[in-house]
Design an enzyme around this catalytic site. Structure first.
Site, short mmCIF file in Angstrom:
data_model
loop_
_atom_site.label_atom_id
_atom_site.label_comp_id
_atom_site.label_asym_id
_atom_site.label_seq_id
_atom_site.Cartn_x
_atom_site.Cartn_y
_atom_site.Cartn_z
N ASP A 1 -8.98 -0.53 -3.27
CA ASP A 1 -8.52 -1.82 -3.37
C ASP A 1 -8.86 -2.97 -2.88
OD1 ASP A 1 -6.56 -3.61 -4.43
OD2 ASP A 1 -4.91 -2.42 -4.70
N GLY B 1 1.35 -10.07 -10.65
CA GLY B 1 0.72 -11.29 -10.50
C GLY B 1 1.05 -12.24 -9.10
N SER C 1 1.48 -4.15 -7.05
CA SER C 1 0.96 -5.47 -6.48
C SER C 1 1.99 -6.33 -6.41
CB SER C 1 0.10 -6.04 -7.81
OG SER C 1 -1.01 -6.95 -7.20
N TRP C 2 1.76 -7.52 -6.87
CA TRP C 2 3.09 -8.58 -6.73
C TRP C 2 4.29 -7.72 -6.95
CZ3 TRP C 2 5.84 -12.20 -4.73
CH2 TRP C 2 6.79 -12.57 -5.32
N HIS D 1 -7.89 -1.53 -7.60
CA HIS D 1 -6.39 -1.97 -7.74
C HIS D 1 -6.00 -1.72 -8.87
CE1 HIS D 1 -3.52 -4.93 -7.02
NE2 HIS D 1 -3.64 -5.59 -8.08
#
Length: 324
Positions: A266, A42, A109-110, A294
């Site tokens: 990505d 996120g 990711s986050w 991604h």
């Protein structure tokens, strides 16, 4: 991926230094297993039952939790006292609650951002890191995805992302969306949230997934994801630009066995950041998946993440890492 399992423990814990935030957590797998904490993306994405399936349930004690304002945590989409460093403190609260001394940390990711921030703050509590789609929240990374970069590869989706924003404000899309995602008008807020999330969902895989794009039409998911993401990004992650890649920060975690899985194509968290991490931290093992974007659900990424988690739970992690 391992077969679906259900948690044997779940509930809520109070966020660090906050009476307002109540965070959902769950534990599954082997009660006596090697503990691993899964840090979702996120920010604001929340966890999914499938996230348990990256881990061997016979060997791992699998801990998932929804970060502040995300998933089942309450209040939903709450931005007050919601920063990177609040989340780092929350991870420590959960570790202590579960009586864990050290654990493996897994994030994409986050989740990779938060994993690095947590490890650099509490290196003595981390057994290993498995990271995917490296994001360090440098301004150059955010600019590529939200302003000038991915737009050249997905022009038709980019036009939809531009649509809610007047041309005079399009020079800074993150800032322009910030005002709309925090508008007192619910219709403006929700329309902006859906457009923000649709842009991400439409670009998250090598081949656009209609099912992923459809997620953007879910009011609660769109509102939570968009507001929290934008809040973090407009505040530059609440850290110095490039902080997570600084040598003095990497030196704190250089000894931790680490595997990075990165999709070659990505366009959300581009391979250049994973490569920057590798150059600063040559001790890590970096796998670039040649036919992936991604999403952790891309077949090549998913397979390599499971393999990485299997390696880390081995009794002789250090020996195996020397072989990689």
């Amino acid at each position: 991926m391992y077969p679906p399992i259900k948690p044997y423990e779940s509930g809520f814990f109070q966020g660090a230094n906050s009476e307002k935030h109540q965070l959902y957590y769950e534990v599954s797998g082997n009660k006596e297993g090697d503990p691993v904490v899964f840090l979702h993306g996120g920010p604001g994405g929340g966890t999914d039952p499938e996230d348990r399936q990256f881990f061997n349930p016979e060997k791992y004690k699998i801990v998932l939790f929804d970060q502040r304002g995300a998933g089942k945590s309450i209040p939903s989409a709450e931005l007050e006292n919601n920063t990177t460093w609040d989340l780092v403190k929350d991870i420590e609260v959960l570790r202590q609650k579960l009586d864990v001394t050290k654990w493996h940390v897994f994030g994409g990711s986050w989740g990779s951002t938060l994993s690095l921030a947590y490890a650099q703050t509490h290196p003595d509590r981390v057994k290993s890191l498995v990271l995917r789609g490296i994001l360090t929240l440098r301004q150059s990374e955010l600019r590529f995805f939200y302003q000038d970069g991915t737009s050249h590869l997905f022009p038709e989706q980019w036009e939809e992302y531009l649509a809610p924003i007047p041309e005079a404000e399009q020079h800074d899309m993150v800032k322009a969306y910030h005002s709309r995602l925090n508008s007192p008008d619910e219709n403006i807020r929700l329309a902006a949230a859906k457009a923000w999330v649709k842009w991400e969902m439409a670009t998250s895989r090598l081949i656009v997934s209609a099912d992923a794009v459809a997620q953007a039409e879910k009011d609660d998911f769109a509102n939570t994801s968009a507001r929290i993401e934008n809040h973090y990004f407009v505040n530059e992650g609440f850290m110095r630009d490039g902080q997570l890649l600084e040598k003095q920060e990497i030196d704190k975690i250089r000894h931790i066995p680490t595997i990075v899985v990165q999709g070659r194509y990505d366009v959300i968290c581009t391979a250049t950041t994973a490569w920057a991490l590798k150059r600063t931290w040559p001790e890590i093992t970096l796998h670039i998946i040649p036919d992936a974007g991604h999403s952790s659900r891309e077949p090549g990424i998913e397979k390599k993440l499971v393999e990485a988690a299997d390696i880390m739970v081995s009794k002789d992690t250090q020996h195996i890492m020397m072989k990689l």
